[in-house]
Design an enzyme around this catalytic site. Structure first.
Site, PDB file in Angstrom:
ATOM      1  N   TRP A  23       0.848  -1.204   0.000  1.00 19.46           N
ATOM      2  CA  TRP A  23       0.000   0.000   0.000  1.00 19.46           C
ATOM      3  C   TRP A  23       0.883   1.255   0.000  1.00 19.46           C
ATOM      4  O   TRP A  23       0.714   2.158  -0.831  1.00 19.46           O
ATOM      5  CB  TRP A  23      -0.931  -0.035   1.216  1.00 19.46           C
ATOM      6  CG  TRP A  23      -1.916   1.086   1.304  1.00 19.46           C
ATOM      7  CD1 TRP A  23      -2.182   2.023   0.335  1.00 19.46           C
ATOM      8  CD2 TRP A  23      -2.777   1.392   2.403  1.00 19.46           C
ATOM      9  NE1 TRP A  23      -3.165   2.886   0.763  1.00 19.46           N
ATOM     10  CE2 TRP A  23      -3.550   2.520   2.027  1.00 19.46           C
ATOM     11  CE3 TRP A  23      -2.995   0.822   3.658  1.00 19.46           C
ATOM     12  CZ2 TRP A  23      -4.504   3.099   2.874  1.00 19.46           C
ATOM     13  CZ3 TRP A  23      -3.954   1.393   4.501  1.00 19.46           C
ATOM     14  CH2 TRP A  23      -4.698   2.521   4.111  1.00 19.46           C
ATOM     15  N   TYR A  59      -4.292   1.324  -4.474  1.00 19.33           N
ATOM     16  CA  TYR A  59      -3.061   1.811  -3.842  1.00 19.33           C
ATOM     17  C   TYR A  59      -2.304   2.691  -4.844  1.00 19.33           C
ATOM     18  O   TYR A  59      -1.624   2.199  -5.746  1.00 19.33           O
ATOM     19  CB  TYR A  59      -2.162   0.655  -3.380  1.00 19.33           C
ATOM     20  CG  TYR A  59      -2.783  -0.244  -2.324  1.00 19.33           C
ATOM     21  CD1 TYR A  59      -3.882   0.160  -1.583  1.00 19.33           C
ATOM     22  CD2 TYR A  59      -2.258  -1.505  -2.056  1.00 19.33           C
ATOM     23  CE1 TYR A  59      -4.451  -0.667  -0.616  1.00 19.33           C
ATOM     24  CE2 TYR A  59      -2.822  -2.331  -1.090  1.00 19.33           C
ATOM     25  CZ  TYR A  59      -3.924  -1.902  -0.386  1.00 19.33           C
ATOM     26  OH  TYR A  59      -4.490  -2.720   0.572  1.00 19.33           O
ATOM     27  N   CYS A 207       0.484  -2.559  12.775  1.00 15.79           N
ATOM     28  CA  CYS A 207      -0.423  -1.473  13.158  1.00 15.79           C
ATOM     29  C   CYS A 207       0.083  -0.128  12.611  1.00 15.79           C
ATOM     30  O   CYS A 207       0.251   0.837  13.339  1.00 15.79           O
ATOM     31  CB  CYS A 207      -0.642  -1.426  14.674  1.00 15.79           C
ATOM     32  SG  CYS A 207      -2.186  -0.612  15.096  1.00 15.79           S
ATOM     33  N   GLY A 279       3.815  -4.262   5.742  1.00 15.90           N
ATOM     34  CA  GLY A 279       4.008  -3.159   4.793  1.00 15.90           C
ATOM     35  C   GLY A 279       5.407  -2.591   4.940  1.00 15.90           C
ATOM     36  O   GLY A 279       5.841  -2.282   6.051  1.00 15.90           O
ATOM     37  N   ARG A 281       8.576  -0.145   2.676  1.00 15.66           N
ATOM     38  CA  ARG A 281       8.873   0.619   1.456  1.00 15.66           C
ATOM     39  C   ARG A 281      10.355   0.822   1.204  1.00 15.66           C
ATOM     40  O   ARG A 281      10.760   1.461   0.251  1.00 15.66           O
ATOM     41  CB  ARG A 281       8.146   1.940   1.459  1.00 15.66           C
ATOM     42  CG  ARG A 281       8.164   2.696   2.767  1.00 15.66           C
ATOM     43  CD  ARG A 281       7.401   3.965   2.543  1.00 15.66           C
ATOM     44  NE  ARG A 281       6.931   4.638   3.711  1.00 15.66           N
ATOM     45  CZ  ARG A 281       6.084   5.635   3.625  1.00 15.66           C
ATOM     46  NH1 ARG A 281       5.657   6.038   2.462  1.00 15.66           N
ATOM     47  NH2 ARG A 281       5.683   6.235   4.721  1.00 15.66           N
TER      48      ARG A 281
HETATM   49  P1  NAP Z   1       1.797  -2.139   8.574  1.00  9.17           P
HETATM   50  O1  NAP Z   1       2.379  -3.298   7.913  1.00  9.17           O
HETATM   51  O2  NAP Z   1       1.158  -2.320   9.883  1.00  9.17           O
HETATM   52  O3  NAP Z   1       2.855  -0.966   8.714  1.00  9.17           O
HETATM   53  C1  NAP Z   1       3.571  -0.522   7.612  1.00  9.17           C
HETATM   54  C2  NAP Z   1       4.490   0.614   7.999  1.00  9.17           C
HETATM   55  O4  NAP Z   1       5.332   0.239   9.071  1.00  9.17           O
HETATM   56  C3  NAP Z   1       5.483   0.937   6.881  1.00  9.17           C
HETATM   57  O5  NAP Z   1       4.918   1.739   5.892  1.00  9.17           O
HETATM   58  C4  NAP Z   1       6.588   1.599   7.644  1.00  9.17           C
HETATM   59  O6  NAP Z   1       6.221   2.957   7.852  1.00  9.17           O
HETATM   60  C5  NAP Z   1       6.579   0.851   8.967  1.00  9.17           C
HETATM   61  N1  NAP Z   1       7.634  -0.182   9.000  1.00  9.17           N
HETATM   62  C6  NAP Z   1       7.676  -1.343   8.308  1.00  9.17           C
HETATM   63  N2  NAP Z   1       8.794  -2.038   8.589  1.00  9.17           N
HETATM   64  C7  NAP Z   1       9.483  -1.287   9.480  1.00  9.17           C
HETATM   65  C8  NAP Z   1      10.724  -1.440  10.136  1.00  9.17           C
HETATM   66  N3  NAP Z   1      11.487  -2.510   9.946  1.00  9.17           N
HETATM   67  N4  NAP Z   1      11.117  -0.479  10.987  1.00  9.17           N
HETATM   68  C9  NAP Z   1      10.355   0.620  11.192  1.00  9.17           C
HETATM   69  N5  NAP Z   1       9.176   0.840  10.580  1.00  9.17           N
HETATM   70  C10 NAP Z   1       8.737  -0.114   9.740  1.00  9.17           C
HETATM   71  O7  NAP Z   1       0.682  -1.404   7.712  1.00  9.17           O
HETATM   72  P2  NAP Z   1      -0.017  -1.488   6.342  1.00  9.17           P
HETATM   73  O8  NAP Z   1       0.925  -1.192   5.223  1.00  9.17           O
HETATM   74  O9  NAP Z   1      -1.229  -0.677   6.502  1.00  9.17           O
HETATM   75  O10 NAP Z   1      -0.500  -2.972   6.217  1.00  9.17           O
HETATM   76  C11 NAP Z   1       0.239  -3.954   5.542  1.00  9.17           C
HETATM   77  C12 NAP Z   1      -0.404  -4.286   4.213  1.00  9.17           C
HETATM   78  O11 NAP Z   1      -1.724  -4.807   4.436  1.00  9.17           O
HETATM   79  C13 NAP Z   1      -0.648  -3.117   3.249  1.00  9.17           C
HETATM   80  O12 NAP Z   1       0.537  -2.710   2.600  1.00  9.17           O
HETATM   81  C14 NAP Z   1      -1.662  -3.734   2.335  1.00  9.17           C
HETATM   82  O13 NAP Z   1      -1.027  -4.626   1.439  1.00  9.17           O
HETATM   83  C15 NAP Z   1      -2.538  -4.493   3.320  1.00  9.17           C
HETATM   84  N6  NAP Z   1      -3.721  -3.726   3.784  1.00  9.17           N
HETATM   85  C16 NAP Z   1      -4.949  -4.128   3.359  1.00  9.17           C
HETATM   86  C17 NAP Z   1      -6.077  -3.452   3.728  1.00  9.17           C
HETATM   87  C18 NAP Z   1      -7.422  -3.947   3.238  1.00  9.17           C
HETATM   88  O14 NAP Z   1      -8.427  -3.272   3.391  1.00  9.17           O
HETATM   89  N7  NAP Z   1      -7.475  -5.117   2.669  1.00  9.17           N
HETATM   90  C19 NAP Z   1      -5.999  -2.342   4.576  1.00  9.17           C
HETATM   91  C20 NAP Z   1      -4.736  -1.951   5.025  1.00  9.17           C
HETATM   92  C21 NAP Z   1      -3.617  -2.648   4.632  1.00  9.17           C
HETATM   93  P3  NAP Z   1       7.220   4.175   7.534  1.00  9.17           P
HETATM   94  O15 NAP Z   1       8.048   3.764   6.360  1.00  9.17           O
HETATM   95  O16 NAP Z   1       6.365   5.330   7.265  1.00  9.17           O
HETATM   96  O17 NAP Z   1       7.994   4.317   8.783  1.00  9.17           O
END
Ligand code: NAP
Length: 327
Positions: A23, A59, A207, A279, A281
């Site tokens: 995303w 996305y 989260c 998630g 990037r």
């Molecule tokens: P997440 O995985 O909970 O958090 C992602 C964020 O965490 C990243 O953008 C990054 O933010 C931070 N992060 C990741 N690895 C890290 C590390 N090693 N150290 C520090 N910060 C780290 O959130 P999400 O992207 O919302 O959820 C994961 C995936 O679920 C999405 O990409 C999408 O594919 C899917 N999703 C689906 C729905 C749906 O309705 N089906 C809704 C939401 C998400 P920063 O780079 O900004 O620090």
């Protein structure tokens, strides 16, 4: 590294129990994205043995899928692509639309952007209650028979909605929000998935970064970053969640010699037929993948974690702010 894998209905290869979520790679609602870092992140996931890549047309309004397609050029056979369908966008914002006509339009756009002739897992992004679930499911079943998709999934559906949907196709997976702080599915979707043999793709595994351990009270977010509107990142709740993360960090370190991030992923993997959607990037954000595999949380650990969360998060709030509107 020994990547844990599982089988998913309709998918011929074992899928990794950590999936890369893309995303943020789309840029929209995440304060923009750096495409070359995004491509490197997707390729780094594959290099780590993570084969499941989750994306969606919405996305970045096609951008995430395009970047995934670019990153997988020449490596398509190594990846299991999960994308979504049934959200439209335009001047009125983002809205649900799961009509058969919309699905026909979207599948061709997604195949083109992803540079592939089939999608492994095709998921209805949000339930559209204005269209009979059976009609949406029947159209997806046609796509499956045509070979354009291998398996069907839904996201943000209740068990009742999945029952109605399953009349016309076989469901392989459900994608709900699920992480240490967002646990509503434990009451219904998780037991349903266990019973029906569905894979649970837990989204927001960190989260939205809260469980990475990087957040501080002074952390700010750029531009349209959704965390500016996320009630968990607003005081006084933000302080509660940060205190919980600090306590979880100490727990993970003292009890298992792990980071809070590894604990957050491990906790999801120990709940059942789950895949943690992580998630990221930048490639460096994935360097800790190996720490989530090869160990387990005990029943005592689970109890202690629950007690710790209850102590620190006295005013919990869910992820409902993310739900798009109906037409
Ligand atoms: P997440 O995985 O909970 O958090 C992602 C964020 O965490 C990243 O953008 C990054 O933010 C931070 N992060 C990741 N690895 C890290 C590390 N090693 N150290 C520090 N910060 C780290 O959130 P999400 O992207 O919302 O959820 C994961 C995936 O679920 C999405 O990409 C999408 O594919 C899917 N999703 C689906 C729905 C749906 O309705 N089906 C809704 C939401 C998400 P920063 O780079 O900004 O620090």
């Amino acid at each position: 590294m020994n990547v844990e894998t599982m089988r998913m209905e309709g998918i011929p290869v074992a899928v990794s129990r950590i999936a890369l979520g893309t995303w943020a790679i789309g840029g929209w609602m995440w304060g923009g994205a750096d495409d070359s870092a995004s491509v490197a992140t997707i390729q780094s996931a594959l290099d780590h043995g993570i084969n499941l890549i989750d994306t969606a047309p919405v996305y970045g309004f096609g951008h995430s899928e395009e970047v995934v397609g670019k990153a997988l050029a020449g490596r398509r056979h190594q990846a299991v692509i999960a994308t979504k369908v049934a959200l439209e966008w335009g001047e009125g914002g983002v809205r649900r639309n799961a009509t058969p006509a919309r699905i026909r339009l979207e599948i061709e756009d997604s195949l083109r952007r992803l540079r592939t002739d089939y999608i492994d897992l095709y998921q209805v992004h949000w339930p559209d209650t204005l269209v009979p679930f059976e009609d949406t499911a029947a159209e997806l079943e046609k796509l499956r028979i045509e070979g354009k998709i291998l398996a069907v999934g839904v996201s943000n559906f209740s068990p009742r909605q999945m029952d109605a949907f399953s009349v016309a196709t076989r469901l392989a997976a459900v994608q709900p929000p699920y992480n240490l702080f967002e646990r509503a599915i434990e009451a219904d979707v998780l037991p349903y998935a266990r019973e029906q043999g569905l894979a649970v793709l837990a989204y927001g595994a960190l989260c939205r970064g809260l469980l990475s351990g990087r957040m501080r009270a002074a952390t700010t977010f750029d531009g349209d970053d959704l965390r500016n509107a996320d009630p968990k990142f607003r005081q006084p709740r933000f302080a509660q969640y940060l205190a919980a993360v600090e306590a979880l960090s100490a727990f993970a370190r003292e009890r298992h010699g792990k980071s809070v991030l590894a604990l957050a992923i491990r906790w999801i993997l120990d709940q059942g037929p789950t895949v943690a959607l992580w998630g990221a990037r930048r490639p460096d954000q994935l360097s800790g993948i190996g720490d989530a595999f090869g160990w387990k949380l005990s029943a005592q650990d689970m109890e202690d974690i629950d007690a710790l969360l209850e102590r620190h998060v006295t005013d919990p709030v869910g992820p409902e702010f993310m739900a798009p509107s109906l037409r």
